[in-house]
Structure formats: structure tokens, C-alpha cells
Design an enzyme around this catalytic site. Structure first.
Site, PDB file in Angstrom:
ATOM      1  N   PRO A   1       0.829  -1.208   0.000  1.00 17.00           N
ATOM      2  CA  PRO A   1       0.000   0.000   0.000  1.00 17.00           C
ATOM      3  C   PRO A   1       0.865   1.261   0.000  1.00 17.00           C
ATOM      4  CG  PRO A   1      -0.804  -1.583   1.615  1.00 17.00           C
ATOM      5  CD  PRO A   1       0.514  -2.096   1.127  1.00 17.00           C
ATOM      6  N   GLU A   2       0.440   2.240  -0.782  1.00 16.32           N
ATOM      7  CA  GLU A   2       1.172   3.497  -0.842  1.00 16.32           C
ATOM      8  C   GLU A   2       0.567   4.494   0.137  1.00 16.32           C
ATOM      9  OE1 GLU A   2       2.652   4.675  -4.635  1.00 16.32           O
ATOM     10  OE2 GLU A   2       2.429   2.665  -5.475  1.00 16.32           O
TER      11      GLU A   2
ATOM     12  N   LYS B   1       4.287   5.396   4.694  1.00 17.66           N
ATOM     13  CA  LYS B   1       3.677   4.069   4.734  1.00 17.66           C
ATOM     14  C   LYS B   1       3.532   3.543   6.159  1.00 17.66           C
ATOM     15  CE  LYS B   1       5.478   2.950   0.153  1.00 17.66           C
ATOM     16  NZ  LYS B   1       6.195   1.974  -0.686  1.00 17.66           N
TER      17      LYS B   1
ATOM     18  N   ARG C   1      11.683  -3.838  -7.309  1.00 17.40           N
ATOM     19  CA  ARG C   1      10.314  -3.746  -7.827  1.00 17.40           C
ATOM     20  C   ARG C   1      10.344  -3.553  -9.334  1.00 17.40           C
ATOM     21  NH1 ARG C   1       6.742  -2.241  -3.866  1.00 17.40           N
ATOM     22  NH2 ARG C   1       5.167  -3.094  -5.304  1.00 17.40           N
TER      23      ARG C   1
END
Length: 269
Positions: A2-3, A52, A258
Site C-alpha cells: 500500500p502506498e 507508509k 520492484r
């Protein structure tokens, strides 16, 4: 993972439902038993996010949660379901309308009770969060402009910029036609000011909508009505598809663990 906009929404939701009320805290899984016992029955003062990270303040103690790749909260009203599986933490309280409310936490990277000085240490090592009031984007630029590291890596570094993850990274670089491989020291102040202002706008929109939409109406297949999932992004998860602007195939490679997505023409080095 989640950002920042997701954590901001979570903090706001949990504040509305639980702040100012005694909260029953348990750890059905058992891995948070000591922390739950310390917080159980105490009044929750506030919930806030930074990047975050999520923090819930109970007097001088703070619950710190980092969801990581697999963590999630589920919230409901009325009687909570019987605990199942790896349920790290459960909150229960009387909601603002008098009905019961609950929230379950599963799979976080961090779930711990910290004193205020430890919270300050976490916050001190984070870069500015575009969603925080009076956040200073120039603080991020000072780190970026002093580094030879690629900008695509730097803006994923939470010590440089807090709350920005893989989606916002890909999209903000595309929107400003910046190669993810450009060294940070080649990002000038005017360019960064434009990128920062755009991030603030996009992330605030993400809070409102509960999703990330970065495309402009003129670049979507359908220009009116709800934004369809396939129209929400310029390059993120569009590997092999034509760039919305120039038609070149969108490319992907791993950067800082990523998948990075970019257009090699619109974002030429």
C-alpha cells in the site's frame, strides 16, 4: 505494498470510528499479546499516518503498524466474525453512532507498541510526505540533487520521499517525461518543484477516490464517466502495450526490487 494515500485513508477512517473511545484490543493469533494487553481498554487519542507508517496514540504509547507487502486492515460494524487464521490484532469499540465497530489486522511487517521517543526516531529518518500539511518538498530535493543514484531508485527511498511506492514512481516520472535512469543530481529545482506539486495533487486525489488514477481525460479511451481500470495509468503494469502518447511499447525491468515501468521514447535518457 500500500502506498501513502492508502495509509492516510486508513488513519482517517480509524480516527472517525475509534478516537476518543476506550478500545478493546486483542491478538487472536497471539503474536501481539503483550502489546494488546498494554493497550486494551485505553482511550485512543488519535490515528495518523506518515508515509507508509500508521500510528495510533494511546496516551504516551503509540501503536506502530507497517503493512509491508501483505498486511491489511478489514473494518466492519456490529459483532465481529469469529477469529480465523493469522489474525495479528483486533480492535473493538462502541462506534460514533453507538453501534459496535471493529477492525482486524493481518500480515503486517510491523505491529508494535512504542514510546514517543521511538516514534520520533522513525519519523526523523523519513523524507517528506506529500500528504502531510506543510510538507517541505525541498527537503527531498536536497538529497536527490546530491546523489548520482537513478531518480527511479531515489523516489522509492522512504528516507528521501515518504509514501511514494511503485505506482506513483512510474507515473510521476512518465507525467514529467523523466527517465527513471537519470541521476538524481541531474534533476533541477524547477523540474522537482513541478513533480512535487503533481505528487501532492495525485496523492490527494488518491485519498479521495481510494485508488490511484494518473491519466488525464484526453489520454483515456473513454473521456467521460468513471475511469476504467485499464485507463487509470500511463505505464504502470502496461508492459508491451503501446504508450498512450507515442505508441512505443512500454518496457519493464527491476529497479530496487520492484518492477519499473517506463516508455523509452517519452522518457529518453
Amino acid at each position: 505494498m500500500p502506498e501513502g494515500h492508502t495509509l492516510f485513508r486508513l488513519a482517517r477512517e480509524q480516527s472517525i470510528l475509534f478516537a476518543g473511545r476506550p478500545v478493546h484490543v486483542t491478538s487472536p493469533q497471539g503474536r501481539f499479546d503483550a502489546g494488546a494487553a498494554l493497550l486494551d481498554g485505553r482511550v485512543l487519542d488519535e490515528v495518523f499516518s506518515y508515509g507508509k507508517h500508521l500510528f495510533a496514540r494511546f496516551g504516551g504509547d503509540h501503536l506502530h503498524v507497517h503493512l509491508g507487502l501483505y498486511g491489511s486492515f478489514t473494518t466492519g460494524a456490529g459483532m465481529p466474525p469469529p477469529p480465523r487464521g493469522a489474525l495479528r490484532m483486533r480492535w473493538e469499540a462502541d462506534g460514533p453512532d453507538g453501534a459496535g465497530v471493529w477492525t482486524d489486522l493481518r500480515g503486517p511487517t510491523a505491529c508494535e507498541v512504542l514510546p514517543a521517543p521511538e516514534v520520533d526516531r522513525i519519523l526523523d529518518r523519513l523524507g517528506p510526505d506529500p500528504l502531510r500539511p506543510r510538507a517541505d518538498g525541498a527537503a527531498a530535493l536536497r538529497r536527490i540533487s546530491a546523489s548520482r543514484t537513478a531518480i527511479g531508485a531515489l523516489i522509492m527511498d522512504q528516507a528521501v520521499l515518504a509514501g511514494v511506492g511503485n505506482v506513483y514512481r512510474a507515473e510521476i516520472l512518465f507525467r514529467h517525461r523523466v527517465s527513471p535512469f537519470r541521476p538524481g543530481r541531474q534533476v533541477d529545482a524547477d523540474l522537482w518543484a513541478a513533480m512535487w506539486a503533481d505528487l501532492v495533487t495525485l496523492m490527494r486525489a488518491g485519498v479521495r477516490m481510494g485508488r490511484i488514477v494518473t491519466t488525464r481525460p484526453e489520454d483515456r479511451s473513454r473521456r467521460s464517466g468513471a475511469v476504467r481500470r485499464e485507463d487509470a495509468h500511463y505505464v504502470y503494469r502496461r508492459t508491451g502495450l503501446p504508450c498512450r502518447i507515442c505508441g512505443t511499447e512500454v518496457r519493464t525491468q527491476v529497479m530496487v526490487g520492484r518492477n519499473l515501468h517506463w516508455c523509452p521514447v517519452c522518457q529518453a535518457v
